[in-house]
Scaffold this motif. Structure first.
Motif, PDB file in Angstrom:
ATOM      1  N   LYS A 124      23.185 -35.899 -10.694  1.00 11.35           N
ATOM      2  CA  LYS A 124      22.643 -36.590 -12.198  1.00 11.35           C
ATOM      3  C   LYS A 124      23.564 -37.093 -12.982  1.00 11.35           C
ATOM      4  CE  LYS A 124      19.321 -32.485 -12.289  1.00 11.35           C
ATOM      5  NZ  LYS A 124      18.590 -31.479 -13.171  1.00 11.35           N
ATOM      6  N   GLU A 125      24.971 -36.725 -12.729  1.00 13.47           N
ATOM      7  CA  GLU A 125      26.038 -37.444 -13.535  1.00 13.47           C
ATOM      8  C   GLU A 125      26.431 -38.762 -13.113  1.00 13.47           C
ATOM      9  OE1 GLU A 125      26.316 -34.572 -11.931  1.00 13.47           O
ATOM     10  OE2 GLU A 125      26.643 -32.919 -13.280  1.00 13.47           O
ATOM     11  N   LYS A 149      30.390 -42.262 -12.752  1.00 12.58           N
ATOM     12  CA  LYS A 149      30.306 -40.739 -12.826  1.00 12.58           C
ATOM     13  C   LYS A 149      30.683 -40.395 -14.375  1.00 12.58           C
ATOM     14  CE  LYS A 149      30.594 -36.131 -11.117  1.00 12.58           C
ATOM     15  NZ  LYS A 149      31.062 -35.213 -10.061  1.00 12.58           N
ATOM     16  N   THR A 150      29.953 -39.780 -15.114  1.00 11.39           N
ATOM     17  CA  THR A 150      30.113 -39.279 -16.433  1.00 11.39           C
ATOM     18  C   THR A 150      29.865 -37.712 -16.383  1.00 11.39           C
ATOM     19  OG1 THR A 150      28.115 -40.037 -17.315  1.00 11.39           O
ATOM     20  CG2 THR A 150      30.158 -41.522 -17.575  1.00 11.39           C
ATOM     21  N   VAL A 151      30.739 -36.950 -17.012  1.00 10.26           N
ATOM     22  CA  VAL A 151      30.195 -35.513 -17.555  1.00 10.26           C
ATOM     23  C   VAL A 151      30.643 -35.344 -19.004  1.00 10.26           C
ATOM     24  CG1 VAL A 151      30.664 -33.135 -16.896  1.00 10.26           C
ATOM     25  CG2 VAL A 151      30.911 -34.960 -15.103  1.00 10.26           C
ATOM     26  N   ASN A 152      29.585 -34.958 -19.611  1.00 11.72           N
ATOM     27  CA  ASN A 152      29.700 -34.938 -21.115  1.00 11.72           C
ATOM     28  C   ASN A 152      30.321 -36.193 -21.877  1.00 11.72           C
ATOM     29  OD1 ASN A 152      28.277 -32.451 -20.830  1.00 11.72           O
ATOM     30  ND2 ASN A 152      30.581 -31.336 -20.581  1.00 11.72           N
TER      31      ASN A 152
END
Length: 297
Positions: free
Chosen positions: A153-154, A196-199
């Protein structure tokens, strides 16, 4: 007034009809053909991207109206330039034309640090020019083995509003910020880019592009081997089983990622040596899983 592609320098120690000129994009097509005959498998838009980054950085030596030698010296910024495309047409090798073209091109870099990727047998020659070997870059290639992977999802397609943040992130690992390069490379027709990103924080990005023989991934930058694997899986998710894939990756990449590539049926083919002239900062070890291009870094 002459434009850059019309400027000539005549070598008095070479035949009177030998000249070196800054190449137009059209001129450069013969160099792409030379490289592919050598097995370089150059991406369809690699030369376009070089020209968009620095259209004064492509040099060809001409004997009369015949191109005989070439080199690129691309200025990424005011701090860093990179050599590439050092080629001499087969029948003119060993006559000094390649060195003569480099002698002209070097002034283009000014006082910038310079990088280069050398075949192992050329390292001693490049050392005499002031470059020092830093680390090996390994070429892995093979016919892709597909594996089942979860939808991450990221990870998402790169959009224009992502590019400024990618440039800043990339600058943590590359010797300089390379705005022109990434603005071009991330969006060229046929290039597919994922982030890709997280928060909201970047955990990695990657690009895949078509070649005359298959596809190549690069850059591939990620915080961990697992992030790099997820990006690799996403980049290759639309490809058919047994599609030829290649990637150039630094030797210091975590062994688990090499193992991952071997499970995907990619194996080492050869290596080159990254060399540097200037104050090299080894600030890229654990995040750079694949370079974009030997001639652009």
């Amino acid at each position: 007034m002459m434009n850059s592609s019309e400027k000539k320098i005549i070598f008095i120690n070479k035949p009177n009809d030998f000249t070196v000129k800054k190449a137009t994009r059209q001129d450069w097509e013969c160099v792409v053909q030379w490289g592919n005959k050598e097995g370089w498998n150059i991406g369809y838009h690699d030369a376009d991207c070089m020209y968009s980054v620095d259209n004064d950085g492509l040099f060809i030596g001409w004997l009369g109206d015949q191109a005989v030698a070439a080199v690129s010296l691309i200025n990424h910024s005011e701090q860093y330039a990179i050599w590439g495309n050092y080629l001499v047409n087969n029948e003119f090798r060993g006559k000094g034309y390649g060195k003569a073209v480099c002698k002209v091109a070097i002034s283009h870099s000014g006082n910038r640090d310079i990088g280069s990727n050398a075949m192992p047998h050329m390292v001693s020659n490049y050392t005499r020019s002031g470059l020092k070997p830093i680390y090996n870059i390994v070429h892995y290639t093979g016919k892709l083995k597909k594996i089942a992977s979860e939808n991450i999802k990221e990870i998402s397609i790169v959009k224009p509003h992502h590019i400024d943040n990618i440039i800043k992130y990339d600058g943590l690992f590359f010797p300089t910020l390379r705005q022109k390069f990434l603005n071009s490379w991330l969006s060229f027709s046929g290039h597919t880019s994922y982030l890709k990103t997280v928060n909201g924080d970047i955990y990695g990005y990657g690009v895949i592009r078509p070649l005359p023989d298959g596809f190549r991934i690069g850059p591939l930058v990620a915080r961990t081997p697992a992030d790099a694997e997820e990006l690799f899986n996403t980049l290759t998710s639309g490809l058919l089983e047994n599609t030829k894939i290649s990637i150039f990756l630094p030797e210091y990449v975590h062994e688990s990622f090499f193992s991952f590539l071997r499970k995907r049926e990619l194996f080492e083919q050869y290596h080159v040596v990254y060399m540097h002239n200037g104050n090299f900062k080894m600030n890229i070890p654990n995040d750079m899983y694949g370079i974009a291009n030997l001639d652009l870094g």
